[in-house]
Motif scaffolding. Structure first.
Motif, PDB file in Angstrom:
ATOM      1  N   ASN A  11       0.858  -1.172  -0.148  1.00 46.94           N
ATOM      2  CA  ASN A  11       0.016   0.144   0.012  1.00 46.94           C
ATOM      3  C   ASN A  11       0.896   1.284   0.069  1.00 46.94           C
ATOM      4  N   SER A  12       2.038   1.058   0.381  1.00 44.92           N
ATOM      5  CA  SER A  12       2.906   2.336   0.339  1.00 44.92           C
ATOM      6  C   SER A  12       3.183   2.766  -1.022  1.00 44.92           C
ATOM      7  N   ASP A  13       3.106   1.974  -1.999  1.00 41.51           N
ATOM      8  CA  ASP A  13       3.344   2.341  -3.320  1.00 41.51           C
ATOM      9  C   ASP A  13       2.233   3.001  -3.865  1.00 41.51           C
ATOM     10  N   ILE A  14       1.096   2.806  -3.210  1.00 44.97           N
ATOM     11  CA  ILE A  14      -0.209   3.557  -3.958  1.00 44.97           C
ATOM     12  C   ILE A  14      -0.276   4.741  -3.350  1.00 44.97           C
ATOM     13  N   LEU A  63     -11.068  11.008  -8.315  1.00 52.57           N
ATOM     14  CA  LEU A  63      -9.685  10.926  -7.468  1.00 52.57           C
ATOM     15  C   LEU A  63      -8.749   9.710  -8.414  1.00 52.57           C
ATOM     16  N   THR A  64      -7.721  10.096  -8.454  1.00 51.78           N
ATOM     17  CA  THR A  64      -6.689   9.240  -9.286  1.00 51.78           C
ATOM     18  C   THR A  64      -5.750   8.413  -8.310  1.00 51.78           C
ATOM     19  N   ILE A  85      -0.016   7.013 -13.066  1.00 52.04           N
ATOM     20  CA  ILE A  85      -1.371   6.740 -13.039  1.00 52.04           C
ATOM     21  C   ILE A  85      -1.957   5.385 -13.398  1.00 52.04           C
ATOM     22  N   ALA A  86      -2.689   4.863 -12.509  1.00 55.36           N
ATOM     23  CA  ALA A  86      -3.094   3.382 -12.799  1.00 55.36           C
ATOM     24  C   ALA A  86      -4.579   3.198 -12.648  1.00 55.36           C
ATOM     25  N   ILE A 130      -9.664   0.627 -13.420  1.00 54.32           N
ATOM     26  CA  ILE A 130      -8.158   0.524 -13.124  1.00 54.32           C
ATOM     27  C   ILE A 130      -7.624  -0.020 -14.575  1.00 54.32           C
ATOM     28  N   SER A 131      -6.373   0.308 -14.886  1.00 51.84           N
ATOM     29  CA  SER A 131      -5.790   0.003 -16.030  1.00 51.84           C
ATOM     30  C   SER A 131      -5.235  -1.450 -15.994  1.00 51.84           C
TER      31      SER A 131
END
Length: 144
Positions: A3-6, A54-55, A62-63, A80-81
Motif C-alpha cells: 500500500n505504500s506504493d499506492i 480521484l486518481t 497513473i493506474a 483500473i488500467s
C-alpha cells in the motif's frame, strides 16, 4: 506491491489525458456488450462532468480512477488500467471515496459486467435493486 506504493489524490487537469486513455481501453477490453465503434476517448469528459475524480497512482504512474457524483454519493465510474488489476487499487479507491463523500455509497453495475459485479460483492456491496431494459443493471449500496 504494498500500500505504500499506492497514492490517491484529487485528479489534476494535466492527468486527464491518461485518465481518458484508461477509461477508453478499460471499456474496450471489458464492455463486450457495447458496440466497439460507440466507445470514444471523449466519453470520459461527458461521463465525469461535474464529478469529483480521484486518481490512483502506483509509484507515480497513473493506474486508475474513481469519479463520484458528490451530492448523491454515487460512484459513476471506477476504472483500473489492465496492468494494475488485482493490486488492490479498486479497494483503495473505494476507501478514499468514503473519506471524500461519506456513506452510504451507491453505484449501478451493468448485469453483463460480471467481473465488476464479483468485485463489488467481494468488497461488501449489496444489491438494492435490479432493473431490466436496454442495459439491465443492479443498483448497489455500500455501507462500509
Amino acid at each position: 506491491m504494498n500500500n505504500s506504493d499506492i497514492s490517491i489524490q484529487k485528479a489534476r487537469e494535466e492527468e486527464y489525458d491518461r485518465l481518458r486513455d484508461i477509461f477508453l481501453k478499460s471499456r474496450q477490453e471489458n464492455f463486450r456488450w457495447m458496440d466497439f465503434d460507440n466507445i470514444k476517448l471523449e466519453d470520459f469528459d461527458h461521463s465525469t462532468e461535474g464529478e469529483l475524480i480521484l486518481t490512483a497512482k502506483v509509484n507515480n504512474d497513473i493506474a486508475g480512477f474513481v469519479s463520484i457524483w458528490e451530492e448523491d454519493k454515487f460512484i459513476h465510474n471506477l476504472f483500473i488500467s489492465s496492468e494494475f488489476k488485482g493490486c488492490g487499487l479498486g479497494k483503495e479507491l473505494i476507501k478514499e471515496a468514503v473519506k471524500a463523500v461519506g456513506l452510504p455509497l451507491t453505484l449501478k453495475c451493468v448485469k453483463e459486467n460480471t467481473n465488476a459485479l464479483k468485485f463489488y460483492l467481494s468488497q461488501g456491496w449489496k444489491t438494492e435493486e435490479e432493473t431490466e431494459g436496454e442495459e439491465p443493471y443492479y443498483l448497489m449500496k455500500y455501507n462500509g
